[in-house]
Design a protein around this motif. Structure first.
Motif, PDB file in Angstrom:
ATOM      1  N   UNK A  97       5.416  48.763 -17.292  1.00  0.00           N
ATOM      2  CA  UNK A  97       4.398  47.762 -16.961  1.00  0.00           C
ATOM      3  C   UNK A  97       3.226  47.987 -17.913  1.00  0.00           C
ATOM      4  N   UNK A  98       3.523  48.023 -19.187  1.00  0.00           N
ATOM      5  CA  UNK A  98       2.550  48.424 -20.204  1.00  0.00           C
ATOM      6  C   UNK A  98       1.828  47.226 -20.809  1.00  0.00           C
ATOM      7  N   UNK A  99       0.683  47.473 -21.490  1.00  0.00           N
ATOM      8  CA  UNK A  99      -0.087  46.369 -22.079  1.00  0.00           C
ATOM      9  C   UNK A  99       0.640  45.710 -23.248  1.00  0.00           C
ATOM     10  N   UNK A 100       0.095  44.549 -23.637  1.00  0.00           N
ATOM     11  CA  UNK A 100       0.630  43.843 -24.792  1.00  0.00           C
ATOM     12  C   UNK A 100       1.587  42.740 -24.405  1.00  0.00           C
ATOM     13  N   UNK A 101       2.345  42.306 -25.393  1.00  0.00           N
ATOM     14  CA  UNK A 101       3.321  41.249 -25.160  1.00  0.00           C
ATOM     15  C   UNK A 101       4.689  41.728 -25.629  1.00  0.00           C
ATOM     16  N   UNK A 102       5.565  40.794 -25.923  1.00  0.00           N
ATOM     17  CA  UNK A 102       6.971  41.112 -26.166  1.00  0.00           C
ATOM     18  C   UNK A 102       7.175  42.213 -27.199  1.00  0.00           C
ATOM     19  N   UNK A 103       6.460  42.172 -28.312  1.00  0.00           N
ATOM     20  CA  UNK A 103       6.659  43.175 -29.365  1.00  0.00           C
ATOM     21  C   UNK A 103       6.391  44.588 -28.846  1.00  0.00           C
ATOM     22  N   UNK A 104       5.286  44.747 -28.117  1.00  0.00           N
ATOM     23  CA  UNK A 104       4.921  46.060 -27.583  1.00  0.00           C
ATOM     24  C   UNK A 104       5.919  46.516 -26.518  1.00  0.00           C
ATOM     25  N   UNK A 105       6.328  45.590 -25.652  1.00  0.00           N
ATOM     26  CA  UNK A 105       7.267  45.952 -24.580  1.00  0.00           C
ATOM     27  C   UNK A 105       8.611  46.373 -25.168  1.00  0.00           C
ATOM     28  N   UNK A 106       9.040  45.676 -26.207  1.00  0.00           N
ATOM     29  CA  UNK A 106      10.303  46.031 -26.871  1.00  0.00           C
ATOM     30  C   UNK A 106      10.212  47.437 -27.455  1.00  0.00           C
ATOM     31  N   UNK A 107       9.053  47.766 -28.047  1.00  0.00           N
ATOM     32  CA  UNK A 107       8.848  49.102 -28.619  1.00  0.00           C
ATOM     33  C   UNK A 107       8.861  50.176 -27.533  1.00  0.00           C
ATOM     34  N   UNK A 108       8.202  49.893 -26.401  1.00  0.00           N
ATOM     35  CA  UNK A 108       8.139  50.873 -25.316  1.00  0.00           C
ATOM     36  C   UNK A 108       9.522  51.140 -24.731  1.00  0.00           C
ATOM     37  N   UNK A 109      10.301  50.075 -24.522  1.00  0.00           N
ATOM     38  CA  UNK A 109      11.652  50.233 -23.979  1.00  0.00           C
ATOM     39  C   UNK A 109      12.530  50.999 -24.966  1.00  0.00           C
ATOM     40  N   UNK A 110      12.419  50.686 -26.254  1.00  0.00           N
ATOM     41  CA  UNK A 110      13.207  51.375 -27.276  1.00  0.00           C
ATOM     42  C   UNK A 110      12.850  52.861 -27.323  1.00  0.00           C
ATOM     43  N   UNK A 111      11.566  53.189 -27.195  1.00  0.00           N
ATOM     44  CA  UNK A 111      11.146  54.588 -27.219  1.00  0.00           C
ATOM     45  C   UNK A 111      11.685  55.346 -26.004  1.00  0.00           C
ATOM     46  N   UNK A 112      11.613  54.724 -24.831  1.00  0.00           N
ATOM     47  CA  UNK A 112      12.146  55.380 -23.633  1.00  0.00           C
ATOM     48  C   UNK A 112      13.656  55.588 -23.739  1.00  0.00           C
ATOM     49  N   UNK A 113      14.361  54.618 -24.300  1.00  0.00           N
ATOM     50  CA  UNK A 113      15.805  54.782 -24.502  1.00  0.00           C
ATOM     51  C   UNK A 113      16.081  55.956 -25.443  1.00  0.00           C
TER      52      UNK A 113
END
Length: 280
Positions: A258-274
């Protein structure tokens, strides 16, 4: 073999609960989703479209619903309490229709009334809702808060009297938000902090952790401020999230950003967690 935690994010439902939600999921590279089925800042009981609810259920996607932010079962205001009951009941029903695994609800605040009175309110009004959940329906997931003001539940230890007020009902689960826990004083960034926190959670509520909100924190540990940051960009840092995913209590528990930003940031956060999950 240790179960793998699915990693995803809060999905847009523009275009329909399933149509929009599944597109948002694919765009983010998510493996699961969380959605709102009503206005997150209002009380309207949005009916939705039955065909969209059914489509999400039929997709088999692991999904969760978050109730509106206004919900507070500890409020001394009769109108707030009545609205909280109505919209939580409505959201649970939508959860049944769309096949959600859980409905997330904030644990609330006593506001101006004594803590004990607020807990009695929980007992009186939340247990009937838990009893109404049908077999196969979503669990009600209690999300502890950041500790500001008269919050009823912020630390992991606060879950013990809260769950006791609900008679340890089997349909009452837990959604732990890492930013909230950090803000409340659980130092996830310190050596051993993750292990200590999740050991304590397992000791108090074994098997009840059903969802994790993975959010870094803009503020220091114990600040009691609910300000989410992107993974690795805040005071928690990236590595504790990898450590968290290797804790036995987290095995197989879905993780939602549930992080700040939009699609680009969320994609980065999910990729990092993976990456943290798959490369221990």
């Amino acid at each position: 073999m240790t179960p793998t935690s699915l990693i995803g994010g809060h999905a847009s439902v523009t275009g329909g609960l399933a149509t929009g939600g599944l597109k948002s999921m694919a765009d983010m590279g998510a493996e699961m989703i969380q959605v709102f089925v009503t206005n997150p800042r209002g009380w309207a009981l949005t009916p939705g479209k039955p065909e969209e609810d059914a489509k999400l259920a039929e997709s088999g996607v692991v999904s969760y619903i978050h109730t509106p932010y206004l919900v507070n079962f500890g409020s001394p205001n009769p109108e707030t309490l009545a609205n909280s009951i109505a919209i939580t009941r409505h959201t649970l029903a939508r959860g049944v229709a769309c096949g959600a695994r859980g409905v997330v609800v904030h644990t609330g605040s006593a506001v101006s009334q004594p803590y004990e009175d607020a807990l009695r309110q929980l007992h009186e009004h939340l247990i009937p809702l838990l009893e109404e959940i049908p077999d196969g329906g979503p669990d009600l997931l209690l999300e502890p808060m950041a500790g500001t003001g008269a919050m009823l539940c912020s630390t992991v230890q606060d879950l013990e009297p809260y769950l006791a007020a609900l008679d340890w009902h089997p349909r009452a689960g837990v959604c732990l938000d890492t930013c909230h826990a950090f803000a409340a004083g659980h130092d996830l960034a310190a050596p051993g902090g993750v292990t200590e926190t999740f050991d304590a959670l397992h000791a108090i509520a074994p098997g009840r952790l059903k969802l994790i909100h993975a959010n870094d924190s803009k503020d220091v540990c114990g600040a009691k401020k609910d300000r989410h940051e992107n993974i690795g960009a805040g005071h928690i840092g990236a590595q504790p999230f990898g450590e968290m995913m290797r804790h036995p209590a987290v095995a197989g528990v879905p993780i939602c950003i549930e992080t700040p930003g939009k699609l680009e940031k969320w994609t980065e956060d999910i990729a990092l967690l993976k990456k943290l999950r798959d490369n221990p």
